[in-house]
Design an enzyme around this catalytic site. Structure first.
Site, short mmCIF file in Angstrom:
data_model
loop_
_atom_site.label_atom_id
_atom_site.label_comp_id
_atom_site.label_asym_id
_atom_site.label_seq_id
_atom_site.Cartn_x
_atom_site.Cartn_y
_atom_site.Cartn_z
N HIS A 82 0.92 33.38 64.36
CA HIS A 82 2.06 32.89 63.59
C HIS A 82 2.30 31.42 63.92
O HIS A 82 2.27 31.03 65.08
CB HIS A 82 3.33 33.68 63.92
CG HIS A 82 4.54 33.16 63.21
ND1 HIS A 82 4.81 33.45 61.90
CD2 HIS A 82 5.53 32.34 63.62
CE1 HIS A 82 5.92 32.84 61.52
NE2 HIS A 82 6.38 32.15 62.55
N ARG A 168 23.18 33.34 58.64
CA ARG A 168 23.12 32.25 59.62
C ARG A 168 23.00 30.90 58.92
O ARG A 168 23.57 29.90 59.37
CB ARG A 168 21.92 32.46 60.56
CG ARG A 168 22.14 33.58 61.56
CD ARG A 168 20.82 34.00 62.21
NE ARG A 168 20.10 32.88 62.77
CZ ARG A 168 18.77 32.79 62.85
NH1 ARG A 168 18.01 33.76 62.41
NH2 ARG A 168 18.21 31.73 63.37
N SER A 183 14.21 36.71 65.22
CA SER A 183 13.91 36.73 63.79
C SER A 183 12.39 36.67 63.55
O SER A 183 11.82 37.50 62.84
CB SER A 183 14.61 35.53 63.13
OG SER A 183 14.17 35.32 61.82
#
Ligand code: URA
Ligand code: CA
Length: 434
Positions: A82, A168, A183
């Site tokens: 990622h 948020r 998250s």
């Protein structure tokens, strides 16, 4: 349990239990806890932080809020990668076939998303015929057979994160390390990864502008991953200027092909070897990082890596002959060269501005509904530290629009040319594996 008591507890700096965190995440996902209470809690979390245990509980509660991808039919250790995002980041297109060439199973789910260019899925769609939708059986089968398949995101993954992230965004609580880390990690874990390699970017073109913040985020994610039983490491890499030379969808596919052939830009090549070695090592296909790197260099040189890319493209219905002849990729009608206004050295290329210039051409999505032009984008002819002469090309614009005056202006603003050879930032700032 009452939400108001939990908010008060966190406001006062106390640690929440797993039961309390499960109550919050389940209640919020099911619309039983209203936005105003969740907003108050997010702000309390922002100021009071979370312990390592709380972060793992929050992450796992978000993972369990929706579907989880089951990759257990796939043999081997599934390592996912990622990136926290940057400009011109072509690494997934390269890393996937590169590590698969060493039999590391790559079962990649990838997004389209909003950004300066499309996501990996959009980029792959610039190859004629390439199918990004596969049912899970075909997907698993392809990974077992070829060690590689890439699909578009489907299913209802981490709905709690989706809802909380939007909240948020409008309550000034995005910028919180425990909330960002949970998250990101919830999405990776729900996608079925056994092990995770994170590329945390830092610099003007990154989400984390500051190196210390990037390190803190990396450490937080590595702790969550390991705490959740997923072997996780993070590489911290530079994003002060775009990565590689190409920014655009088909242009980045071509750049990926060049890199797999061993002819890529040096920064992109190096970052892929760094991230790839970590992936190969976590997948138990090498005894050390150094050995993993050697093996990767071998498959690049022997042609195994590019062969793997061809197999991958053909298996998903794509025209694999683009690999030998990238001129078959979509090309833009116009190529316009942006010239240097003076002699000197490139001292800065503001990555964000270059990204915006690419999206002005239509390379990326401004809204979810935007249609991407896969052919357009930018190729940088000069990077930071390069010498230039007045009139020399610094960037080539690939455009389907005739009028690119604003894009040229943007690029000129992004580039600084000075008298002195600048100190070039390091590409890799470190590896965090606790
Ligand atoms: N990216 C995410 O996925 N989540 C965050 O909270 C921030 C960036
Ligand atoms: Ca690139």
């Amino acid at each position: 349990m009452r939400m108001v008591d939990i908010i008060a507890k966190k406001r006062d700096g106390k640690e929440l239990s797993k039961e309390e965190i499960d109550f919050i995440v389940t209640g919020y996902t099911n619309d039983e806890i209203p936005d105003y209470q969740m907003s108050a809690l997010a702000m309390a979390l922002y100021f009071q932080d979370m312990t390592k245990e709380e972060r793992v509980h929050l992450t796992m509660a978000m993972v369990e809020s929706g579907d989880q991808i089951d990759l257990s039919d796939i043999e081997g250790i599934k390592v996912d990668k990622h990136s926290t995002g940057g400009v011109g980041d072509t690494t997934t297109l390269i890393l996937a076939p590169l590590v698969a060439a060493l039999d590391v199973p790559v079962a990649k789910m990838s997004g389209r998303g909003l950004g300066h260019t499309g996501g990996t899925i959009d980029k792959l769609e610039s190859i004629e015929g390439f199918q990004v939708e596969l049912n899970s059986q075909t997907f698993n089968q392809l990974v077992n057979q070829n060690k590689i398949a890439v699909v578009g995101q489907s299913g209802n993954l981490t709905p709690a994160d989706k809802k909380l992230y939007s909240l948020r965004d409008v309550t000034a609580t995005v910028n919180s390390i425990p909330l960002i880390a949970s998250s990101i990690m919830s999405k990776k874990i729900a996608s079925g990864a056994d092990a995770i390699v994170l590329d945390v970017k830092t610099g003007s073109g990154a989400f984390m502008k500051d190196l210390e913040d990037a390190k803190a985020l990396a450490k937080a994610m590595v702790e969550i991953g390991n705490g959740a039983g997923r072997n996780t490491i993070a590489v911290i890499s530079d994003m002060n200027q775009p990565l590689g030379m190409a920014i655009g969808n088909a242009l980045e596919v071509k750049e990926a092909i060049d890199t797999l052939n061993g002819n890529g830009p040096s920064d992109l090549h190096e970052l892929c070897l760094t991230l790839g070695s970590q992936m190969v090592y976590l997948a138990n296909k090498a005894d050390s990082i150094d050995q993993a790197r050697m093996l990767l260099e071998e498959v690049m040189e022997s042609g195994k890596a590019i062969e793997k890319f061809k197999t991958f493209v053909a298996s998903q219905g794509g025209n694999a002959s683009v690999v030998d002849d990238p001129s078959k990729l979509p090309t833009a009608a116009n190529q316009i060269e942006v010239k240097a206004k003076r002699d000197g050295y490139v001292t800065e290329i503001v990555a964000d501005e270059i990204g915006i210039a690419a999206s002005m051409l239509g390379a990326g999505r401004m809204t979810k509904e935007s249609i991407i032009d896969l052919a357009v984008g930018l190729v940088l002819n000069k990077k930071v530290g390069d010498a230039v002469q007045e009139g020399e090309t610094i960037v080539t614009i690939h455009s389907n629009q005739a009028d690119v005056a604003e894009v040229i202006e943007k690029i000129k603003q992004a580039y600084t040319i000075g008298d002195q050879l600048p100190v070039v930032n390091e590409l890799i700032y470190g590896v965090i594996d606790q």
